[in-house]
Design an enzyme around this catalytic site. Structure first.
Site, PDB file in Angstrom:
ATOM      1  CG  HIS A  10      -5.818  -3.606  -2.651  1.00 20.34           C
ATOM      2  ND1 HIS A  10      -6.810  -3.883  -1.736  1.00 20.34           N
ATOM      3  CD2 HIS A  10      -5.370  -2.375  -2.348  1.00 20.34           C
ATOM      4  CE1 HIS A  10      -6.948  -2.867  -0.916  1.00 20.34           C
ATOM      5  NE2 HIS A  10      -6.087  -1.924  -1.260  1.00 20.34           N
ATOM      6  CD  GLU A  82      -3.273   3.865  -0.744  1.00 20.20           C
ATOM      7  OE1 GLU A  82      -2.794   4.741  -1.494  1.00 20.20           O
ATOM      8  OE2 GLU A  82      -4.448   3.463  -0.834  1.00 20.20           O
TER       9      GLU A  82
END
Length: 194
Positions: A10, A82
């Protein structure tokens, strides 16, 4: 048949810019993160790279990045999230446990604080990305995820020494893999941003 996976980290977030630990907690993309994602979009257009499917983590920083890179429909998957850093979430990165160069991570250091072990994250990432690539109609796929979980996935396929010497994974880096016979082969990292 060989398939292709583009695995992207990201864009930069406020927590990245502030040096804060960011796993399951989230923070918005910065103006740099937005601009960098748009540069990746342009790279894909300039190189005529199109995707038959796209996926992101359920965390907003990943889905926001994906939406800047492509306007095609996509699926959000919890399995791409994550690493959970437990009580370390949102704290300064100086508090991170010590990295063990022998194993290439901090191992189980976050477990006593309510977080995940490195092995659990690696197993999860290998499983979910294999499931994605095993789908019959997935030939050229974009996945947007997170730095630590992508690193642990990569560590499953190439030696640690090679990662340390040859793989730079900044925000908006894209790792390109070939996929065949349930195995991933790392090809290169695409870095189009500063």
């Amino acid at each position: 048949m060989t398939k292709t996976l583009y695995l992207m980290r990201h864009g930069q977030t406020q927590f990245n810019a502030l040096g804060k630990i960011q796993g399951v907690c989230d923070s918005p993309l910065t103006s740099k993160g937005i601009a960098d994602a748009k540069k990746v979009d342009q790279y894909f257009k300039d190189n005529q790279i199109e995707f038959d499917h796209a996926y992101s983590s359920t965390q907003e920083r990943a889905s926001d990045t994906l939406e800047l890179v492509t306007d095609q429909p996509y699926q959000r998957l919890k399995g791409l999230r994550e690493w959970n850093f437990g009580l370390f979430e949102g704290e300064n990165q100086r508090l991170n446990p010590k990295y063990d160069p022998k194993i290439g991570s901090v191992g189980d250091a976050f477990v006593p604080y309510g977080g995940d072990s490195a092995d659990d994250v690696q197993i999860r990432m290998v499983r979910v990305l294999t499931e994605i690539m095993d789908r019959k109609d997935n030939q050229n796929v974009l996945v947007v995820g997170h730095g630590a979980s992508i690193y642990l996935f990569l560590k499953n396929w190439i030696p640690l020494e090679e990662i340390v010497k040859h793989v730079e994974m900044k925000n908006c880096s894209v790792l390109k893999f070939e996929f065949a016979d349930d195995k991933f082969k790392y090809l290169k990292t695409i870095n189009v941003v500063d």
